[in-house]
Design an enzyme around this catalytic site. Structure first.
Site, mmCIF file in Angstrom:
data_model
loop_
_atom_site.group_PDB
_atom_site.id
_atom_site.type_symbol
_atom_site.label_atom_id
_atom_site.label_comp_id
_atom_site.label_asym_id
_atom_site.label_seq_id
_atom_site.Cartn_x
_atom_site.Cartn_y
_atom_site.Cartn_z
ATOM 1 N N TRP A 63 46.646 24.828 31.116
ATOM 2 C CA TRP A 63 47.591 25.901 30.691
ATOM 3 C C TRP A 63 47.768 26.353 31.878
ATOM 4 C CZ3 TRP A 63 47.330 30.610 30.822
ATOM 5 C CH2 TRP A 63 46.599 31.525 30.424
ATOM 6 N N ASP A 64 46.881 25.888 32.961
ATOM 7 C CA ASP A 64 47.195 26.736 34.628
ATOM 8 C C ASP A 64 48.199 26.435 34.856
ATOM 9 O OD1 ASP A 64 44.022 26.732 33.573
ATOM 10 O OD2 ASP A 64 43.612 26.232 35.741
ATOM 11 N N GLU A 105 38.265 34.484 27.171
ATOM 12 C CA GLU A 105 37.559 33.452 26.805
ATOM 13 C C GLU A 105 35.604 34.342 26.484
ATOM 14 O OE1 GLU A 105 38.714 29.343 27.916
ATOM 15 O OE2 GLU A 105 37.882 30.387 29.847
ATOM 16 N N LYS A 118 36.833 38.454 30.728
ATOM 17 C CA LYS A 118 36.868 37.483 31.534
ATOM 18 C C LYS A 118 37.933 36.990 32.694
ATOM 19 C CE LYS A 118 36.167 32.341 32.200
ATOM 20 N NZ LYS A 118 36.513 31.293 31.874
ATOM 21 N N GLN A 119 39.028 37.493 31.946
ATOM 22 C CA GLN A 119 40.599 37.934 32.422
ATOM 23 C C GLN A 119 41.522 37.996 32.019
ATOM 24 O OE1 GLN A 119 40.298 33.235 31.825
ATOM 25 N NE2 GLN A 119 42.900 33.413 31.734
#
Length: 753
Positions: A357-358, A486, A591-592
């Protein structure tokens, strides 16, 4: 942070053969042309640690790993890019001394990737056995003839005694993947032929048990040199040409190898593939080397003329943005709509070389501005053409509609971790968001009304089936998901996932009003179905904490021990390399961007105080151990006037690989996240937005910089933005006049003014 290359605005250069970090150097000096690419390994055998990798776009194999064998709905295989037949191989002997830089004495080493031209140059002087022989080796994959690879040696005897030079050039099918199971190999030799100074080889991927296509590759090499060719006996799994000659004192000789690479992706059978390979070989064989170099340089110059971002006052920042743009365009420039952008591109095997999906979340915004809009439309059509696979993925989970894969080559989900395959369904929302983003930026609704609406309707049907009604709470919920963070799996009511489900349903309903009656008939969306979607929109759970003034990442998140990242001992960072997975999952560390990802997508729809409270709460808990993290935080920090944090996050996204921030660049570069440095400058520092059909900017200049400038395409116009200590100038370089806003003030751009 680990810096192994020198700071240079246009080059990735080092004068140190760093044997401890050889793989890192190989990742950094990867080259590609969208069709194929390779790591920066040496042509010659290197007997110490190295990762030799060549990859061809769209050529992959289903891994034989059996995972989740008893779980219904689990993917049948994990797709992976495979290491191609090695066509780069050249070995050199000086008298009886084999040139192996892991063993022999050398001096004056230089490894330099010229980002202006895409040419990788290596220089060194062999001093072993009292020799003094200087090598200059250049290689590139052509951006004007996608099937062409060229490597050119110049060997110069600087000593006083003659030296016998032997060069052995190969195409070798006996290769294996770095991450393959049990040293598994993937290529079966089909046919080969060699003459005294040329040869070709055709190989096919070995059969698999999953019904996925086999791929055939053909590679033909020719050579130009004053060295004499020597007939070679037949060699197993390879074709070999040998050349030799005496090099007198103070003399030099050149050796050039050209390889044409073709695949069954473009040819129907082995006969047509072989014929096509030979036509291409004949086409390039008579071109002078300097002409090939000039064509390469001019092609890259055209790209840079449109895309270059110029920064003064900070050479490290300048190098970072150019490196990222160079590697992005080396991976994908939109010529082949069958291809997409793998997170590692042609630089390594991690993540399997598949589509994530990036692309929709991070790459499309960049390509919308820096390439023809057809490039972004091709990326959207890539997903439209795989809609059947998305329907299959949803059916495998017993759900209606379409579930786009987290990882794929062909539209079928082929990731092998349950928390990704079953749970990271937020990717479905980003597929829809990309259609909205494209339509908003280009102002063109043609794709939306003809193909995009099929995708939106199918995704909406998935969301409508995936939610459930909570009688106790009187809301729709989505349980058992993994959000962008994640480091939390199997959570309930991830705010970002629920937001995208709600937004997709809302956007689909609005879009249905724009399509033709004929199209509406094809889609067959009933009034009852629309009413159900509206009910979900009105009643979906979007958890928030009024006291803290934040959206809650997911149920129970606030029950964790919410200690900031600054409390973690530095020797335990990154936590993904020091902590058990169990400990990470129980921690509060992100994580992000998760909640902040949703705020970035819809940045103009949230009041400033809401953005501020969420950023202030979540950023201190974020370890930024995803390559996608820093850019989102840079944009939001800039939007909130947190200049120092914005600059810090820009530095992290711009130099993530160059400085090996997360200690994982040895595996390959983070290609899709390289868009982040451009996004941080253009959407962050320059504040570019498209709202109500109007392009606007709200720039600031980082204290360390003295200026920056960039160009963008916007609705058939080419616009240049210059920001310096005196202010901002916006130039319309091409196209019709355009109304824009600068710091809230309406301006009319006219060409030449």
């Amino acid at each position: 942070m680990q810096r192994t290359f020198e700071i240079d605005p246009w080059k990735i250069v080092t004068h140190d053969l760093d044997k401890k970090n050889k793989r890192l150097q190989e990742s950094m000096t990867s080259i590609g042309n969208g069709y194929m690419g390779m790591r920066g390994m040496f042509e010659e055998d290197y007997s110490a640690d190295t990762h030799s990798g060549i990859y061809i776009g769209g050529v992959w194999y289903p891994d034989k790993t059996v995972v989740g064998w008893w779980k219904n709905g689990y993917p049948k295989y994990f797709g992976k890019v495979i290491n191609a037949v090695n066509f780069d191989k050249v070995n050199v002997w000086l008298d009886d001394l084999k040139v192996d830089l892991a063993k022999i004495a050398i001096k004056d080493f230089e490894l330099s990737l010229d980002m202006k031209t895409g040419i990788l140059t290596r220089r060194f002087t062999v001093t072993e056995q009292n020799k003094n022989v200087r090598f200059t080796i250049q290689r590139f994959v052509s951006v004007t003839q996608k099937e062409l690879f060229d490597v050119n040696y110049r060997i110069e005897n600087l000593g006083d005694q003659p030296v016998t030079v032997k060069v052995v050039s190969e195409i070798d099918a006996d290769v294996f993947n770095e991450d393959a199971n049990y040293d598994e190999k993937f290529w079966n030799l089909q046919t080969k032929e060699q003459t005294s100074n040329a040869g070709y080889l055709i190989a096919e991927t070995k059969p698999n048990n999953f019904g996925t296509p086999q791929f055939t590759v053909g590679m033909e090499m020719t050579h130009k040199t004053d060295l004499k060719s020597v007939e070679q006996p037949d060699a197993d799994q390879k074709v070999v040409n040998e050349f030799t000659g005496k090099l007198e004192a103070k003399q030099a000789v050149t050796f050039e190898k050209r390889v044409v690479v073709v695949t069954s992706r473009d040819y129907d059978d082995e006969a047509t593939l072989k014929a096509g390979m030979q036509v291409l070989t004949n086409k390039v064989s008579d071109e002078p080397y300097q002409k090939l170099v000039e064509d390469q340089s001019q092609a890259w110059a055209k790209r840079w003329e449109k895309a270059d971002v110029q920064i003064t006052g900070d050479d490290a920042a300048q190098q970072g943005i150019r490196f990222n743009l160079f590697q992005l365009f080396s991976t994908f420039y939109g010529e082949d709509k069958r291809l997409n952008i793998g997170p590692k591109g042609f630089t390594g095997e991690k993540y399997g070389g598949a589509t994530y999906w990036d692309t929709e979340g991070f790459a499309i915004p960049l390509y919308l501005s820096l390439a023809d809009k057809k490039v972004s439309e091709n990326l959207l059509e890539y997903r439209y053409n795989q809609l059947a696979g998305a329907f299959h993925n949803a059916r495998e989970q017993g759900l209606k509609g379409a579930l786009y894969p987290m990882v794929t080559f062909n539209g079928i989900e082929n990731h092998n971790e349950w928390e990704i395959t079953f749970e990271e369904i937020h990717r479905n929302g980003t597929i829809a968001y990309a259609i909205y983003n494209y339509t908003r930026y280009t102002g063109d609704e043609t794709y939306l009304k003809t193909k995009g609406i099929d995708v939106l309707t199918a995704i909406s049907r998935f969301w409508a089936d995936r939610v459930h009604w909570s009688k106790r709470n009187g809301v729709y919920m989505i349980h058992g998901v993994t959000g962008p963070n994640e480091y939390e799996n199997n959570v309930n009511n991830n705010w970002y996932t629920n937001l995208l489900a709600q937004w997709t349903l809302k956007y689909t309903l609005a879009s249905l009003k724009k399509v033709s009656s004929e199209k509406l008939g094809e889609l067959d969306v009933s009034e009852a179905e629309k009413a159900q979607w509206q009910d979900i929109i009105d009643k979906i759970d979007l958890p928030e904490d009024k006291k803290l003034g934040i959206f809650v990442q997911n149920d129970c998140f606030l029950d964790k021990d919410l200690a900031p990242v600054s409390s973690i001992p530095k020797d335990q960072l990154p936590i993904n390399q020091h902590w058990s997975w169990d400990k990470i999952l129980r921690s509060p560390y992100i994580k992000q961007a998760d909640v902040l990802q949703g705020i970035w997508y819809f940045i103009d729809q949230f009041p400033e105080d809401v953005k501020k409270q969420n950023f202030d709460f979540y950023e201190p808990l974020t370890v930024h151990e995803s390559s996608l993290s820093a850019s989102v935080h840079a944009i939001l920090a800039a939007d909130l006037h947190y200049e120092d944090k914005a600059v810090e996050m820009y530095g992290r996204t711009a130099r993530l690989d160059l400085d090996n921030y997360n200690n994982d660049t040895v595996d390959g570069l983070h290609i899709t996240s390289m868009t982040g440095s451009w996004l941080a400058i253009v959407q962050g520092f320059a504040g570019m937005r498209v709202k109500d059909d109007t392009l606007s900017f709200k720039p600031f200049l980082p204290k360390k910089w003295t200026s920056y400038q960039f160009r963008i395409n916007f609705r058939e116009r080419l616009i240049e933005v210059q920001v310096n200590q005196s202010g901002t100038k916006i130039h319309l370089l091409k196209g019709d006049p355009l109304d824009v806003k600068l710091n809230g003030k309406a301006l009319n751009l006219v060409g030449g003014r």
